[in-house]
Design a protein around this motif. Structure first.
Motif, short mmCIF file in Angstrom:
data_model
loop_
_atom_site.label_atom_id
_atom_site.label_comp_id
_atom_site.label_asym_id
_atom_site.label_seq_id
_atom_site.Cartn_x
_atom_site.Cartn_y
_atom_site.Cartn_z
N UNK A 17 39.06 49.15 44.25
CA UNK A 17 39.73 47.84 44.55
C UNK A 17 39.09 47.31 45.79
N UNK B 233 36.04 44.39 47.41
CA UNK B 233 35.03 43.53 46.98
C UNK B 233 33.76 44.31 47.60
N UNK C 294 38.12 39.55 39.32
CA UNK C 294 36.78 39.43 39.93
C UNK C 294 36.05 40.97 39.93
N UNK D 264 32.54 42.80 40.93
CA UNK D 264 31.47 42.83 41.88
C UNK D 264 30.61 44.03 41.50
N UNK E 51 38.58 42.58 42.20
CA UNK E 51 39.85 42.15 42.60
C UNK E 51 40.60 41.38 41.54
N UNK E 52 41.81 41.62 41.77
CA UNK E 52 42.70 41.02 40.58
C UNK E 52 43.68 40.03 41.10
N UNK E 53 43.68 38.95 40.71
CA UNK E 53 44.93 37.91 41.30
C UNK E 53 45.59 37.83 39.96
#
Lengths: 161, 279
Positions: free
Chosen positions: A17, A19, A39, A41, A60-62
């Motif tokens: 987790x 970036x 996202x 990377x 990354x998770x929104x």
């Protein structure tokens, strides 16, 4: 989502987790229905046979916790494997989702298509000579009662990157 | 200075998590109070960065907090504070530097004399106050705590960022209430997670979440999200209500608080839209 210790471990401390600063490629998976995003990377190297390998990966998770669990599992599987193995992983994951309720499938699909976008974006950037960030939208809906139809492989350039 | 903001953000969260871990009333209170002070320290440093026109964000490192004994995390907090004191030379604002130094010096002293205790916040026991909850209710409760503790942390940082960048007393009053409310929720959920042995630091935030370009849309989405959170609370209240009245009433209480948040956000939205219209 049925809980066991392994799932709770993914929720408490998700693998990969975060970036990667100045990543070789960033792919985005998006749920157009509610704006949730993942996202992915990646940093890429070539192995001894000249095939691209995912040398480092982060996400990354929104989005909700189910997506975080999917991201933790899928990115861990994708680490250190070749692009062709990764394509298989994506295909198997998307295939498995056909038998899963749409509201659960949406979370894993978002991770899988973000990973696909990162790989495709990397290949495209090699062709064009500059970084390309792709956004792929998912085809499943979080709310089955509001099912919608969008091409899963629709792609466009990210305005924000 | 930006590095100091990151470090203060990190030590705030570690201290907050330590307060959840402790079962000793005094240690819990001290750590809870210190976490509040550290959050205010973060806002002071942030304000100074804005005044100086320096870019910053809320990115931070991963925070390993899994310990068996409280002393280990207390020692970690003390080390972090020492490291931060060494960075104070980057603070030009003398008044701020003196305040931070004084706060951190006392915190280090106090944290170092707190008693040790065994930590059970990570043992995954997934029981709450010995209530006999069904497997379905425990799973729903677990997922809720993970999702909502992150959400509350996210909201704290979003409203804090908005407050730092808005020069408007009315809106800032609303944003501060929302920060305080989310802080209360985060603390409630964090203590429950520790009791259930599933304590975890909320994951890091993507900056697009708080560096908001369209405030109107953000508030509209926020109202929708709060409405969805109300639904979740109602479902959870129904799921656990069969087994324990205390938890059912807690979720009804949180549900009603969400209504208040919705009203505040509607008020902020109406005010902001009018202000935009008036130019």
């Amino acid at each position: 989502m049925e809980m066991d210790k392994e799932i709770i471990q993914h929720m408490s401390n998700p693998n990969n987790y975060g970036r990667i600063e100045d990543a070789d490629s960033i792919g985005i998976g998006e749920n157009p229905q509610n704006g949730e995003k993942v996202l992915v990377y990646i940093d890429v190297e070539k192995d001894c046979s000249g095939e691209y390998v995912i040398a480092d990966i982060a996400f990354e998770a929104i989005a909700c916790m189910t997506t975080v669990v999917a991201g933790s599992i899928i990115t861990q599987e994708a680490r250190d494997i070749t692009f062709s193995k990764c394509e298989e992983l994506i295909s198997v994951t998307l295939g498995m989702l056909e038998n899963v309720p749409p509201e659960e499938a949406a979370c894993s699909e978002m991770v899988a298509v973000a990973l696909k976008a990162a790989i495709d974006g990397y290949l495209l950037s090699q062709e064009k000579g500059e970084k390309q960030t792709l956004i792929y939208k998912i085809g499943h809906s979080c709310s089955p009662d509001k099912e919608f139809s969008i091409e899963p492989q629709e792609e466009k350039q990210c305005k924000n990157c | 200075m930006q590095k100091l903001l990151v470090k203060t953000h990190e030590v705030w969260l570690v201290t907050l998590m330590a307060s959840f871990m402790s079962n000793n009333a005094e240690s819990k209170r001290v750590l809870n109070d210190f976490s509040d002070i550290l959050f205010r320290n973060l806002t002071w440093i942030e304000r100074d960065l804005i005044k100086r026109g320096e870019d910053y964000d809320y990115n931070r490192g991963n925070l390993p907090i899994k310990v068996d004994s409280l002393k280990v995390i207390l020692s970690n907090i003390s080390t972090r504070l020492t490291d931060m004191e060494l960075m104070l030379s980057s603070v030009d604002n003398e008044e701020l530097r003196i305040r931070l130094e004084s706060d951190w010096d006392y915190m280090k002293f106090r944290v170092n004399i707190l008693n040790d205790e065994k930590v059970t916040a990570f043992d995954m026991n997934r029981t709450y106050k010995n209530y006999n909850l069904s497997k379905e209710a425990v799973d729903a409760f677990t997922l809720f705590l993970f999702d909502e503790s992150y959400k509350e942390y996210e909201l704290i940082m979003i409203y804090n960022y908005l407050k730092a960048h808005f020069d408007d007393d009315f809106l800032n009053k609303i944003f501060q209430i929302l920060v305080d409310e989310s802080m209360f929720h985060l603390k409630s959920f964090g203590n429950m997670m520790a009791e259930m042995g599933i304590l975890a630091v909320p994951r890091t935030l993507h900056k697009s979440l708080y560096q908001i370009e369209d405030v109107v849309q953000f508030l509209k989405d926020g109202i929708e999200e709060e409405t969805a959170a109300k639904e979740m609370c109602r479902d959870l209240s129904a799921a656990v209500g069969r087994d324990t009245e205390e938890l059912a009433r807690f979720f009804d209480f949180i549900n009603n608080q969400e209504s208040y948040h919705i009203e505040l956000m509607k008020e902020a939205l109406a005010y902001y839209e009018k202000k935009e219209l008036d130019g």
